[in-house]
Write a protein that holds these residues in place. Structure first.
Motif, short mmCIF file in Angstrom:
data_model
loop_
_atom_site.label_atom_id
_atom_site.label_comp_id
_atom_site.label_asym_id
_atom_site.label_seq_id
_atom_site.Cartn_x
_atom_site.Cartn_y
_atom_site.Cartn_z
N ARG A 152 8.29 12.59 12.06
CA ARG A 152 6.75 12.59 11.66
C ARG A 152 6.27 11.07 11.60
N THR A 153 5.15 11.07 12.40
CA THR A 153 4.31 9.85 12.72
C THR A 153 3.55 9.72 11.02
N VAL A 154 3.74 8.75 10.28
CA VAL A 154 3.48 8.53 9.12
C VAL A 154 1.95 8.55 8.93
N SER A 155 1.47 7.71 9.81
CA SER A 155 -0.08 7.29 9.64
C SER A 155 -0.91 8.83 10.11
N ASN A 156 -0.65 9.80 10.79
CA ASN A 156 -1.16 10.84 10.91
C ASN A 156 -0.83 12.08 10.61
N GLY A 157 0.45 12.12 10.06
CA GLY A 157 1.16 13.40 9.82
C GLY A 157 1.56 14.30 10.89
N ASN A 158 1.49 13.86 12.04
CA ASN A 158 1.97 14.63 13.13
C ASN A 158 3.38 14.87 13.03
N ILE A 159 3.89 16.06 13.36
CA ILE A 159 5.30 16.38 13.38
C ILE A 159 5.77 16.90 14.78
N SER A 160 6.99 16.34 15.13
CA SER A 160 7.62 16.69 16.31
C SER A 160 8.94 17.45 15.99
N VAL A 161 9.00 18.67 16.26
CA VAL A 161 10.40 19.35 15.73
C VAL A 161 11.45 19.10 17.05
N ILE A 162 12.41 18.24 16.79
CA ILE A 162 13.29 17.80 17.70
C ILE A 162 14.48 19.07 17.92
N VAL A 163 15.03 19.43 17.03
CA VAL A 163 16.13 20.40 16.86
C VAL A 163 15.82 21.64 15.91
N ARG A 164 16.09 22.58 16.27
CA ARG A 164 15.81 23.87 15.18
C ARG A 164 17.30 24.56 15.26
N THR A 165 17.69 24.93 14.21
CA THR A 165 19.11 25.60 14.30
C THR A 165 19.25 26.51 13.05
N ASN A 166 20.07 27.70 13.19
CA ASN A 166 20.38 28.59 12.17
C ASN A 166 21.54 27.90 11.21
N GLU A 167 22.12 26.76 11.79
CA GLU A 167 23.14 26.40 10.90
C GLU A 167 22.61 25.42 9.96
N PHE A 168 23.32 25.02 9.00
CA PHE A 168 22.80 23.99 7.95
C PHE A 168 23.30 22.47 8.42
N MET A 169 22.15 22.11 8.43
CA MET A 169 22.20 20.40 8.58
C MET A 169 22.28 19.58 7.24
N ARG B 250 0.80 -1.26 -0.11
CA ARG B 250 -0.05 0.07 0.05
C ARG B 250 0.94 1.07 -0.13
N ARG B 251 0.32 2.26 -0.91
CA ARG B 251 1.32 3.42 -0.86
C ARG B 251 1.00 4.34 0.27
N VAL B 252 2.18 4.93 0.76
CA VAL B 252 1.93 5.72 2.04
C VAL B 252 2.39 7.21 1.53
N ASN B 253 1.66 8.01 1.99
CA ASN B 253 2.15 9.57 1.68
C ASN B 253 3.16 9.97 3.03
N LEU B 254 4.13 10.35 2.69
CA LEU B 254 4.98 10.82 3.66
C LEU B 254 4.64 12.27 4.16
N GLY B 255 4.01 12.91 3.19
CA GLY B 255 3.71 14.25 3.51
C GLY B 255 4.95 15.35 3.56
N LEU B 256 6.07 15.02 3.07
CA LEU B 256 6.95 16.03 3.04
C LEU B 256 6.81 17.23 2.26
N LYS C 52 7.48 5.84 11.98
CA LYS C 52 8.15 7.27 12.16
C LYS C 52 9.08 7.61 11.15
N ALA C 53 9.25 8.77 10.53
CA ALA C 53 10.04 9.37 9.54
C ALA C 53 10.90 10.24 9.98
N TYR C 54 12.12 10.16 10.11
CA TYR C 54 13.02 11.31 10.59
C TYR C 54 13.50 12.20 9.42
#
Lengths: 143, 71
Positions: free
Chosen positions: A93-110, A54-60, A77-79
């Motif tokens: 991201r929880t793929v089934s419901n699209g919930n997003i948890s932001v773990i880290v936010r930075t001004n540096e490029f990752m 079954r196709r899943v939509n990662l919603g990225l 879960k999608a990191y």
């Protein structure tokens, strides 16, 4: 991608693509592919016993890239790393419901592919980069 | 003679870049610097991998493989 049952040596074709994650009990595989002509990413959850998929939509978002997948308590879960030009974020991201948890936010490029999650899912490590000195072009003369 | 040349940054590329490897818990995020490196161009990328017990992290930078404990 193929699956092999190590107890019977039975080999089963699952789907064209590359393996992103295997569920803890081995019953499901997440397979990603970039089929022509569009080469837009697709993701499928495939049964390793029946090859049903079954196709899943990662919603990225367009500037978000998934670099790790993991089944946690039955949830896929999608990191991801997201860039908006000013900040970078590591998201889960929880793929089934699209919930997003932001773990880290930075001004540096990752870098999207230079991170790691510990086996128990409690720790994360990531590389960043920041340019300190840009190349100089040939001298420009003012009059 | 007055030298009125001015140098302007080229678009893209990087002569010197700073690379940082951070680690953090996921539930209570707090970034800790594990390693820092300076490279001469932007061609370098880093890699990192946790040990099975999550107490160490291995990383590759500037052609060297390193292992450090997670504080």
């Amino acid at each position: 991608m193929y699956a092999i049952d190590l107890s019977t040596n039975t080999v089963r074709f699952l789907r064209l693509g590359s393996l992103a994650a295997l569920s803890g009990d081995g019953s499901s595989a997440l397979i990603r592919s970039y089929p022509p002509p569009s080469f837009v990413e697709e993701a499928y959850v495939v049964s390793t016993t029946t090859s049903m998929s079954r196709r899943v939509n990662l919603g990225l978002e367009p500037t978000e890239h998934a670099w790790h997948f993991k089944w946690e308590a039955g949830e896929l879960k999608a990191y991801t790393v997201y860039h908006d030009g000013l900040v970078s974020e590591i998201r889960v991201r929880t793929v089934s419901n699209g919930n997003i948890s932001v773990i880290v936010r930075t001004n540096e490029f990752m870098w999207f592919d230079a991170a790691s999650v510990s086996n128990d899912g409690t720790q994360i490590a990531w590389w960043t980069t920041e340019c300190l000195s840009q190349p100089q072009e040939a001298a420009t003369f003012r009059k | 003679m007055v030298d009125n040349r001015v140098f302007v940054p080229a678009a893209g590329g990087c002569n010197v870049q700073e690379m940082n490897l951070y680690a953090s818990g996921i539930v209570s995020p707090m970034a800790t610097t594990i390693a820092r490196a300076y490279t001469r161009n932007s061609l370098y990328t880093g890699r990192a991998a946790f040990s099975h017990d999550g107490k160490k992290v291995a990383f590759v930078v500037k052609s060297g493989l390193h292992v450090k404990d997670i504080p």
